[in-house]
Design a protein around this motif. Sequence first.
Motif, PDB file in Angstrom:
ATOM      1  N   UNK A   1     -18.497  -8.210   7.244  1.00  0.00           N
ATOM      2  CA  UNK A   1     -18.060  -7.914   5.870  1.00  0.00           C
ATOM      3  C   UNK A   1     -16.692  -8.541   5.623  1.00  0.00           C
ATOM      4  N   UNK A   2     -16.585  -9.464   4.631  1.00  0.00           N
ATOM      5  CA  UNK A   2     -15.311 -10.171   4.426  1.00  0.00           C
ATOM      6  C   UNK A   2     -14.250  -9.242   3.835  1.00  0.00           C
ATOM      7  N   UNK A   3     -13.021  -9.429   4.305  1.00  0.00           N
ATOM      8  CA  UNK A   3     -11.900  -8.650   3.772  1.00  0.00           C
ATOM      9  C   UNK A   3     -11.439  -9.259   2.453  1.00  0.00           C
TER      10      UNK A   3
ATOM     11  N   UNK B   1       6.719   3.111   2.906  1.00  0.00           N
ATOM     12  CA  UNK B   1       5.565   2.233   3.074  1.00  0.00           C
ATOM     13  C   UNK B   1       4.349   2.943   2.484  1.00  0.00           C
ATOM     14  N   UNK B   2       3.527   2.198   1.745  1.00  0.00           N
ATOM     15  CA  UNK B   2       2.297   2.757   1.185  1.00  0.00           C
ATOM     16  C   UNK B   2       1.097   2.125   1.886  1.00  0.00           C
ATOM     17  N   UNK B   3       0.141   2.964   2.239  1.00  0.00           N
ATOM     18  CA  UNK B   3      -1.128   2.483   2.791  1.00  0.00           C
ATOM     19  C   UNK B   3      -2.214   2.808   1.776  1.00  0.00           C
ATOM     20  N   UNK B   4      -2.784   1.772   1.166  1.00  0.00           N
ATOM     21  CA  UNK B   4      -3.873   1.959   0.208  1.00  0.00           C
ATOM     22  C   UNK B   4      -5.183   1.926   0.990  1.00  0.00           C
ATOM     23  N   UNK B   5      -5.918   3.023   0.916  1.00  0.00           N
ATOM     24  CA  UNK B   5      -7.152   3.169   1.694  1.00  0.00           C
ATOM     25  C   UNK B   5      -8.341   2.864   0.793  1.00  0.00           C
TER      26      UNK B   5
ATOM     27  N   UNK C   1      -2.368  -0.805  -6.701  1.00  0.00           N
ATOM     28  CA  UNK C   1      -1.596  -1.871  -6.067  1.00  0.00           C
ATOM     29  C   UNK C   1      -0.560  -2.452  -7.028  1.00  0.00           C
ATOM     30  N   UNK C   2      -0.918  -2.562  -8.295  1.00  0.00           N
ATOM     31  CA  UNK C   2       0.030  -3.065  -9.290  1.00  0.00           C
ATOM     32  C   UNK C   2       1.208  -2.102  -9.454  1.00  0.00           C
TER      33      UNK C   2
ATOM     34  N   UNK D   1     -12.684  -2.920  -2.790  1.00  0.00           N
ATOM     35  CA  UNK D   1     -11.635  -3.013  -3.805  1.00  0.00           C
ATOM     36  C   UNK D   1     -12.240  -2.843  -5.194  1.00  0.00           C
ATOM     37  N   UNK D   2     -11.789  -1.804  -5.926  1.00  0.00           N
ATOM     38  CA  UNK D   2     -12.264  -1.548  -7.286  1.00  0.00           C
ATOM     39  C   UNK D   2     -11.071  -1.559  -8.246  1.00  0.00           C
TER      40      UNK D   2
END
Length: 402
Positions: free
Chosen positions: A134-136, A92-96, A110-111, A102-103
């Motif tokens: 703040x919208x996700x 499992x990967x957690x992108x922080x 993510x790709x 998101x940049x």
Amino acid sequence: MSGKAPRGVRLVIALAGRRNAGKSSLINALTGQDTAIVSDTPGTTTDPVAKHYELLPLGPVTFYDTAGLDDEGELGRLRIKATKKVLFRCDVAVVVLGEEGLTDHERGLLETIREMGVPCIVAWNKADLRPEAAPLPEIPGAPVLHVSAADGQGVDRLKERIIAAVPPEYRQERLILGDLINEGDQVICVVPIDLAAPKGRLILPQVQVLREILDCDAMGTVVKEREIEAALSGLRQKPALVVTDSQVVMSVAGDVPDDVPLTTFSTLFARYKGDLDSLVEGASAIDRLQDGDTVLIGEACSHHNVADDIGRVKIPRWMSQYTGRDLNFEVYSGHDFPEDLERFALVVHCGACMLNRTEMLRRITECARRGLPVTNYGVAISKLQGVLDRVLRPFGMEESKF
């Protein structure tokens, strides 16, 4: 205790993102310990840092804190490469995400993760520094949640998301040989004293097989190859299974009656850690090798090269003798796996006792994607020794079907 579980049977969870996104703080919050060094200076984490943890109900897992994927310079490029190696073997990967959200860095990451087929969660860290409204961001195929490593906001929810993201087959206990034996059965393990094994110890697959025999309430007898006949004659009933080290499989096959099931430790691990069908099919490529072909020998662990090393000496010798071809052999150890797989004619991989199943399956999948046959030590040796059908019989398989 989680610290006692073998490295190769742990689930791997990797935290990845840009520098200063708060990955180190978040892994400390997840594990409840100050595992990773935390600093406001970008790039503090230079190499992947592992933390073993008991994540119930999954059991033992390893969290990896990785270097930032926006690291700079030649050293930064090497750090990014090390991070991607961890991603390649994670479950499992957690992108922080950092304060900026998101940049392009995260979009590229993510790709890459999607292409690998790794389940992914996005954790927007430092929620305590942002307005609650703040919208996700919406990211297809990846749940996104607010977290704060500083005050613990959302950390328990992140753990729940990680548990839910683990593929179902990894939540079920995999058996090495438990489905081949019953309570009260006799199992004989043939264990030559391997020069590569540390003095006073058995190698890990042998230990794991013996433990599972006991867990199944069966009886295990351990002998060297010269004692197999005496062991068989001393039993009141035929053993349910004989498991031998691959290096002596031909002699053991000659000593064990044909009506007694026989296989090898490495063949058991081909099924436990990988895909036995694919690895048996890959062994058929040995018959198609040509002069000048290069065979990749894949070792899951790095070890001191001994005089009669199984992967570096014996398998190349046996394969050259079997094929009568002038072959080249290259060895890759540990988590190194070549990117230019197309130049190889065959991969012969070890039993992968030090890899988790995810990494082994990804290696098999990557080879298949490149049209490269892959097998493992035990399956290849049994083929080279002419006993592959015999060692496949306990699984209801035949070499001729591949």
